[in-house]
Design a protein around this motif. Sequence first.
Motif, PDB file in Angstrom:
ATOM      1  N   SER A   1     -58.164  52.125  47.363  1.00 19.16           N
ATOM      2  CA  SER A   1     -59.076  51.563  48.357  1.00 19.16           C
ATOM      3  C   SER A   1     -58.279  50.558  49.160  1.00 19.16           C
ATOM      4  CB  SER A   1     -60.239  50.848  47.674  1.00 19.16           C
ATOM      5  OG  SER A   1     -61.059  51.758  47.004  1.00 19.16           O
ATOM      6  N   ALA A   2     -58.487  50.537  50.464  1.00 22.27           N
ATOM      7  CA  ALA A   2     -57.769  49.602  51.328  1.00 22.27           C
ATOM      8  C   ALA A   2     -58.770  48.798  52.134  1.00 22.27           C
ATOM      9  CB  ALA A   2     -56.831  50.360  52.258  1.00 22.27           C
ATOM     10  N   VAL A   3     -58.424  47.551  52.373  1.00 19.21           N
ATOM     11  CA  VAL A   3     -59.243  46.672  53.194  1.00 19.21           C
ATOM     12  C   VAL A   3     -58.317  46.001  54.210  1.00 19.21           C
ATOM     13  CG1 VAL A   3     -59.038  44.766  51.547  1.00 19.21           C
ATOM     14  CG2 VAL A   3     -60.918  44.784  53.170  1.00 19.21           C
ATOM     15  N   VAL A   4     -58.774  45.930  55.450  1.00 18.66           N
ATOM     16  CA  VAL A   4     -57.977  45.299  56.506  1.00 18.66           C
ATOM     17  C   VAL A   4     -58.186  43.791  56.440  1.00 18.66           C
ATOM     18  CG1 VAL A   4     -57.600  45.129  58.990  1.00 18.66           C
ATOM     19  CG2 VAL A   4     -58.101  47.357  57.962  1.00 18.66           C
ATOM     20  N   SER A   5     -57.093  43.059  56.421  1.00 18.16           N
ATOM     21  CA  SER A   5     -57.136  41.601  56.371  1.00 18.16           C
ATOM     22  C   SER A   5     -57.763  41.046  57.645  1.00 18.16           C
ATOM     23  CB  SER A   5     -55.716  41.046  56.220  1.00 18.16           C
ATOM     24  OG  SER A   5     -55.725  39.646  56.292  1.00 18.16           O
ATOM     25  N   LYS A   6     -58.559  40.013  57.470  1.00 22.34           N
ATOM     26  CA  LYS A   6     -59.125  39.325  58.634  1.00 22.34           C
ATOM     27  C   LYS A   6     -58.047  38.495  59.336  1.00 22.34           C
ATOM     28  CE  LYS A   6     -63.845  39.078  56.826  1.00 22.34           C
ATOM     29  NZ  LYS A   6     -63.677  40.296  56.110  1.00 22.34           N
ATOM     30  N   ALA A   7     -57.041  38.087  58.570  1.00 22.25           N
ATOM     31  CA  ALA A   7     -55.933  37.315  59.137  1.00 22.25           C
ATOM     32  C   ALA A   7     -54.967  38.262  59.851  1.00 22.25           C
ATOM     33  CB  ALA A   7     -55.194  36.573  58.031  1.00 22.25           C
ATOM     34  N   VAL A   8     -54.649  37.931  61.082  1.00 23.92           N
ATOM     35  CA  VAL A   8     -53.649  38.678  61.833  1.00 23.92           C
ATOM     36  C   VAL A   8     -52.452  37.749  61.974  1.00 23.92           C
ATOM     37  CG1 VAL A   8     -53.078  39.762  64.037  1.00 23.92           C
ATOM     38  CG2 VAL A   8     -55.369  40.033  63.071  1.00 23.92           C
ATOM     39  N   LEU A   9     -51.339  38.154  61.412  1.00 23.94           N
ATOM     40  CA  LEU A   9     -50.141  37.318  61.469  1.00 23.94           C
ATOM     41  C   LEU A   9     -49.426  37.516  62.797  1.00 23.94           C
ATOM     42  CD1 LEU A   9     -48.752  37.933  57.875  1.00 23.94           C
ATOM     43  CD2 LEU A   9     -50.170  36.048  58.677  1.00 23.94           C
ATOM     44  N   SER A  10     -48.844  36.445  63.289  1.00 22.30           N
ATOM     45  CA  SER A  10     -48.098  36.531  64.539  1.00 22.30           C
ATOM     46  C   SER A  10     -46.782  37.271  64.308  1.00 22.30           C
ATOM     47  CB  SER A  10     -47.834  35.127  65.083  1.00 22.30           C
ATOM     48  OG  SER A  10     -47.109  34.382  64.144  1.00 22.30           O
ATOM     49  N   ARG A  11     -46.096  37.547  65.389  1.00 21.85           N
ATOM     50  CA  ARG A  11     -44.787  38.204  65.327  1.00 21.85           C
ATOM     51  C   ARG A  11     -43.928  37.425  64.329  1.00 21.85           C
ATOM     52  NH1 ARG A  11     -43.127  41.249  69.296  1.00 21.85           N
ATOM     53  NH2 ARG A  11     -41.033  42.006  69.230  1.00 21.85           N
ATOM     54  N   PRO A  12     -43.244  38.121  63.411  1.00 21.89           N
ATOM     55  CA  PRO A  12     -42.511  37.430  62.341  1.00 21.89           C
ATOM     56  C   PRO A  12     -41.173  36.842  62.803  1.00 21.89           C
ATOM     57  CG  PRO A  12     -42.299  39.788  62.078  1.00 21.89           C
ATOM     58  CD  PRO A  12     -43.236  39.570  63.244  1.00 21.89           C
ATOM     59  N   ASP A  13     -41.219  35.895  63.730  1.00 24.64           N
ATOM     60  CA  ASP A  13     -39.993  35.301  64.270  1.00 24.64           C
ATOM     61  C   ASP A  13     -39.147  34.630  63.195  1.00 24.64           C
ATOM     62  OD1 ASP A  13     -40.541  36.190  66.840  1.00 24.64           O
ATOM     63  OD2 ASP A  13     -41.682  34.387  67.337  1.00 24.64           O
ATOM     64  N   TYR A  14     -39.768  34.163  62.126  1.00 21.92           N
ATOM     65  CA  TYR A  14     -39.046  33.550  61.008  1.00 21.92           C
ATOM     66  C   TYR A  14     -38.066  34.534  60.358  1.00 21.92           C
ATOM     67  CZ  TYR A  14     -42.694  36.128  58.623  1.00 21.92           C
ATOM     68  OH  TYR A  14     -43.536  37.131  58.212  1.00 21.92           O
ATOM     69  N   ALA A  15     -38.269  35.831  60.544  1.00 23.01           N
ATOM     70  CA  ALA A  15     -37.426  36.854  59.916  1.00 23.01           C
ATOM     71  C   ALA A  15     -36.378  37.416  60.872  1.00 23.01           C
ATOM     72  CB  ALA A  15     -38.311  37.995  59.405  1.00 23.01           C
ATOM     73  N   PHE A  16     -36.322  36.897  62.103  1.00 22.50           N
ATOM     74  CA  PHE A  16     -35.413  37.452  63.113  1.00 22.50           C
ATOM     75  C   PHE A  16     -33.966  37.084  62.813  1.00 22.50           C
ATOM     76  CE2 PHE A  16     -33.332  37.465  67.350  1.00 22.50           C
ATOM     77  CZ  PHE A  16     -33.545  38.797  67.662  1.00 22.50           C
ATOM     78  N   ASN A  17     -33.089  38.097  62.893  1.00 15.60           N
ATOM     79  CA  ASN A  17     -31.654  37.904  62.724  1.00 15.60           C
ATOM     80  C   ASN A  17     -31.018  38.132  64.088  1.00 15.60           C
ATOM     81  OD1 ASN A  17     -28.833  38.872  62.398  1.00 15.60           O
ATOM     82  ND2 ASN A  17     -29.249  38.538  60.220  1.00 15.60           N
ATOM     83  N   LYS A  18     -30.520  37.056  64.700  1.00 14.58           N
ATOM     84  CA  LYS A  18     -30.019  37.170  66.078  1.00 14.58           C
ATOM     85  C   LYS A  18     -28.769  38.041  66.191  1.00 14.58           C
ATOM     86  CE  LYS A  18     -27.808  32.585  66.170  1.00 14.58           C
ATOM     87  NZ  LYS A  18     -26.555  32.681  65.722  1.00 14.58           N
ATOM     88  N   ASP A  19     -27.961  38.102  65.126  1.00 14.90           N
ATOM     89  CA  ASP A  19     -26.763  38.941  65.175  1.00 14.90           C
ATOM     90  C   ASP A  19     -27.116  40.424  65.232  1.00 14.90           C
ATOM     91  OD1 ASP A  19     -25.132  36.700  65.066  1.00 14.90           O
ATOM     92  OD2 ASP A  19     -25.041  36.725  62.879  1.00 14.90           O
ATOM     93  N   ARG A  20     -28.180  40.807  64.574  1.00 13.64           N
ATOM     94  CA  ARG A  20     -28.592  42.211  64.536  1.00 13.64           C
ATOM     95  C   ARG A  20     -29.691  42.514  65.546  1.00 13.64           C
ATOM     96  NH1 ARG A  20     -28.011  44.857  58.743  1.00 13.64           N
ATOM     97  NH2 ARG A  20     -29.113  46.453  59.886  1.00 13.64           N
ATOM     98  N   ALA A  21     -30.356  41.481  66.059  1.00 10.98           N
ATOM     99  CA  ALA A  21     -31.521  41.632  66.941  1.00 10.98           C
ATOM    100  C   ALA A  21     -32.602  42.471  66.248  1.00 10.98           C
ATOM    101  CB  ALA A  21     -31.136  42.226  68.295  1.00 10.98           C
ATOM    102  N   GLN A  22     -32.772  42.209  64.948  1.00 13.09           N
ATOM    103  CA  GLN A  22     -33.772  42.886  64.130  1.00 13.09           C
ATOM    104  C   GLN A  22     -34.414  41.869  63.196  1.00 13.09           C
ATOM    105  OE1 GLN A  22     -30.904  45.785  62.462  1.00 13.09           O
ATOM    106  NE2 GLN A  22     -32.321  47.383  63.139  1.00 13.09           N
ATOM    107  N   TYR A  23     -35.427  42.322  62.478  1.00 12.14           N
ATOM    108  CA  TYR A  23     -36.194  41.455  61.590  1.00 12.14           C
ATOM    109  C   TYR A  23     -35.960  41.858  60.132  1.00 12.14           C
ATOM    110  CZ  TYR A  23     -38.473  39.986  65.859  1.00 12.14           C
ATOM    111  OH  TYR A  23     -38.720  39.493  67.113  1.00 12.14           O
ATOM    112  N   HIS A  24     -35.639  40.875  59.304  1.00 10.22           N
ATOM    113  CA  HIS A  24     -35.283  41.113  57.904  1.00 10.22           C
ATOM    114  C   HIS A  24     -36.544  41.360  57.073  1.00 10.22           C
ATOM    115  CE1 HIS A  24     -33.456  40.631  53.997  1.00 10.22           C
ATOM    116  NE2 HIS A  24     -32.264  40.556  54.563  1.00 10.22           N
ATOM    117  N   CYS A  25     -36.578  42.516  56.430  1.00  8.31           N
ATOM    118  CA  CYS A  25     -37.745  42.918  55.638  1.00  8.31           C
ATOM    119  C   CYS A  25     -38.099  41.919  54.537  1.00  8.31           C
ATOM    120  CB  CYS A  25     -37.506  44.280  54.989  1.00  8.31           C
ATOM    121  SG  CYS A  25     -37.566  45.649  56.121  1.00  8.31           S
ATOM    122  N   ASN A  26     -37.095  41.417  53.830  1.00  5.37           N
ATOM    123  CA  ASN A  26     -37.379  40.559  52.676  1.00  5.37           C
ATOM    124  C   ASN A  26     -38.160  39.311  53.067  1.00  5.37           C
ATOM    125  OD1 ASN A  26     -36.009  42.455  51.236  1.00  5.37           O
ATOM    126  ND2 ASN A  26     -34.191  41.221  50.889  1.00  5.37           N
TER     127      ASN A  26
END
Length: 175
Positions: free
Chosen positions: A33-58
């Motif tokens: 069973s799945a339920v959609v969270s009421k909280a919508v998180l903003s773009r995960p800028d805290y995970a951005f790696n500028k050298d790769r221009a990508q976002y780190h999954c961990n």
Amino acid sequence: MPQKLLLLASLGGPPPTLLKDLEEPLATHLGLSAVVSKAVLSRPDYAFNKDRAQYHCNAILRRLVTLLEPGQAMVLGVTDVDLFVPDSPFVFGEADREAHAAVVSTAKLRAGVSADQLRRRVQVEAVNQVGHLLGLSYCEDSRCVMFLAQSPGDIDRKQQGLCNPCRNELAKLRR
């Protein structure tokens, strides 16, 4: 046996209906069973790696875990940013069994496809990542949802469901 409850969370700007579209395939193919969270998180800028221009999954997975509430067994985040793990140029998604968290990205899945094709690709990857959360490993059958996709074409060839050996393995894991 009661169904496990999966929390679906939006990070950044994936299409709003996309999370709701994951409920049926997760219930059908994994018995969740799945339920959609009421909280919508903003773009995960805290995970951005500028050298790769990508976002780190961990980093994203660590943040997703904080959304879990009592009764929710695991969380799946859906984002529109380009994801990576250190040993790979990109990933469509990532799962951490111990943390009970997974993430799927639309970034590499949306190029040149219709909304219906994107929805199907995200559904396939969501079932794959949540399958990992449940204890399933990658499968060698290229049509099985648990096959390791290395291109959007691989995802397009996969079914939304488990092959017989993976279905049997999931049944064993549930005992």
